[in-house]
Each structure stands twice: as C-alpha cells, then as structure tokens.
Design an enzyme around this catalytic site. Structure first.
Site, mmCIF file in Angstrom:
data_model
loop_
_atom_site.group_PDB
_atom_site.id
_atom_site.type_symbol
_atom_site.label_atom_id
_atom_site.label_comp_id
_atom_site.label_asym_id
_atom_site.label_seq_id
_atom_site.Cartn_x
_atom_site.Cartn_y
_atom_site.Cartn_z
ATOM 1 N N THR A 172 0.849 -1.196 0.000
ATOM 2 C CA THR A 172 0.000 0.000 0.000
ATOM 3 C C THR A 172 0.880 1.240 0.000
ATOM 4 O O THR A 172 1.877 1.305 0.727
ATOM 5 C CB THR A 172 -0.939 0.027 1.216
ATOM 6 O OG1 THR A 172 -1.835 -1.090 1.134
ATOM 7 C CG2 THR A 172 -1.761 1.307 1.256
ATOM 8 N N PHE A 174 1.093 5.304 0.690
ATOM 9 C CA PHE A 174 0.483 6.370 1.478
ATOM 10 C C PHE A 174 1.074 7.709 1.043
ATOM 11 O O PHE A 174 2.264 7.789 0.706
ATOM 12 C CB PHE A 174 0.778 6.171 2.975
ATOM 13 C CG PHE A 174 0.270 4.873 3.534
ATOM 14 C CD1 PHE A 174 -0.917 4.812 4.242
ATOM 15 C CD2 PHE A 174 0.981 3.699 3.346
ATOM 16 C CE1 PHE A 174 -1.389 3.608 4.760
ATOM 17 C CE2 PHE A 174 0.519 2.493 3.860
ATOM 18 C CZ PHE A 174 -0.667 2.448 4.557
#
Length: 275
Positions: A172, A174
């Site tokens: 992921t 960010f």
C-alpha cells in the site's frame, strides 16, 4: 511535530505515519477525512493517508480529498508491504471461528485463505484493521480479526495464523499531507490532476505528448469521475521531477493551456525503502 493517521493504534496507516516521522506524536483519527481535517484545524502538522493498493487500486476517499479539498499538499510518500495476520481472543481456536472482522480491503486481500480455511465464517467489515481486533475480542460468537501483527499485543489477542494474504507482493502506498509540499531534493515526484471542458479526440494524447517531448516520465496515470455527469473525468498523474524544476514547470504551463482545470497536488521526495 504531530502526524495524524487513521486509527485506532495498530493500523497500517499508523505504521506508515511512524515510518515517515519516527519522532512525531501520533494522532489517531476515526477516518481518512478526519486525518486531513486535523491538519487543517491545527491539531497536527502532517497526515498520512492511504492512496493506493497494489492489488485493489485507488483509495477513493483520499483521491476525492485531493481533488475536491483545499489547503493541503502532498509533502511525502510511504510504501508499506502488506502482511495480514489472523488473531482472536485467548482460548478461541481456529476451527471455532464463525466470524472474521477486518477492513473490507483486508478481507478482499485474504479471500483465498478465508475460502480455504474458514469457508463458513461470516465476513464482517470494520472501519480499520486494528479496530477489528477489539470487535473480535468482545463479540457474541467465536470470532477472529485480520490485522497487522502489532495489533495482537495492543489488544491482548493471540495469533492464529501469520501472513494469510493471498499475494505476497501486496503493498500500500500512502501520501503525507501538509500545509505545503516539500522543497526539491533531486529525486522527486509531482502529483497533478486535470480535466477538459468537453470531450474531443486526442486531448489526453496531446497532454501526455507534452511530457513525452520533454523527456519527463509519467509514473502513474488514472481517472476519476468529476461528479458532473457520466463520461466526465479528472485525469490524475504522478510524474518524475519537482514542480519547480525548469523542464517540469515549462510542461505544466503548456498543459495548463490545453485543459480546462489543472491542480497540482504537490511535489515530494520519492520514497526509498529502508534496506
């Protein structure tokens, strides 16, 4: 320094916030939007927001904040590998689990494992992976949660299985938001969005051609509805370089003349994983 993140303690977003600003005070917030609002209201100087997952794509709440919000810029990025773990209250065995709590993305990223090992368990969406552990600890049926490993120690759970994600390449990304973006470092990215007044052949090709002719690499291209009707889109791009670089600034000025609206989300150092 304070950095806001999607809470409670133990989430992947908290891990990203701590990695970006190890000495900062962590400020847990109930939603992604609330994390950004904490900066706007002066309760934090930074906010870490998930923006995309390598398997499931864009995080729409963050994209909408960038597109429709004002007052914040991207000042950094963090990329975390995603490792999901199954945990439950002490005494609950794997074969007893009848319900599994977690954030919808985590449930989706472990659906193969859940289908094989817990095919009859109810899947219960939660607002966060860490918060799902607390739900599993105090539910009325034998339950488990999918969460980062650190959440087990925080909430007193015991780990039933580690690394249950279906794809080990899962990661992921960010973005870190602040009142202003970062100064140039020589190894930067810039994130932008633009849209067109009307739909005509070759418009997107023309914009992308400006970057090609200038030798500027586009690291990511995607689209998002404008909310003004079907077929109307924002185009979002990450490009290599800082908005103040001579070549980048010149291309952005030419692009501005080709589109009806251009928004620069910010320039920031490219993430370098710790080896």
């Amino acid at each position: 320094m304070r950095i806001a993140h999607l809470g409670p303690a133990g989430t992947f977003t908290e891990q990203a916030a701590a990695l970006h600003a190890p000495d900062a005070e962590l400020v847990a917030c109930p939603t992604i939007t609330a994390s950004a609002q904490a900066v706007l209201e002066g309760r934090a100087e930074l906010a870490a927001l998930p923006i995309e997952n390598s398997l499931q794509g864009a995080i729409t709440e963050t994209l909408d904040l960038l597109l429709h919000g004002e007052g914040l810029s991207i000042t950094g990025e963090v990329v975390l590998p995603v490792v999901h773990n199954l945990m439950a209250a002490p005494g609950v065995r794997l074969e007893q689990v009848r319900r599994v709590y977690s954030h919808p993305q985590a449930l989706g990223q472990c659906k193969g494992y859940l289908g094989r090992v817990l095919p009859n368990a109810e899947l219960a969406p939660s607002l966060s992976t860490a918060g799902s552990v607390e739900q599993a600890m105090y539910t009325d049926v034998p339950a488990a949660a999918i969460a980062p490993l650190g959440a087990a120690a925080l909430y007193g759970a015991h780990v039933l299985a580690e690394g249950i994600q279906d794809d080990d390449s899962n990661a992921t990304r960010f973005v870190v938001m602040a009142r202003q973006d970062a100064p140039p470092t020589g190894d930067d990215k810039t994130s932008i969005a633009f849209t067109f007044e009307e739909d005509k052949p070759g418009q997107l090709y023309g914009v992308m051609g400006e970057f090609t002719q200038a030798g500027i690499n586009l690291a990511k291209v995607e689209s998002r509805p404008t909310r003004l009707g079907l077929g109307r889109y924002y185009f979002l791009m990450d490009l290599v370089g800082h908005r103040t670089d001579t070549a980048v600034a010149a291309v952005l000025e030419r692009v501005r003349g080709r589109v009806s609206h251009l928004k620069v989300f910010g320039s920031y150092p490219r993430f370098k994983p710790v080896s």
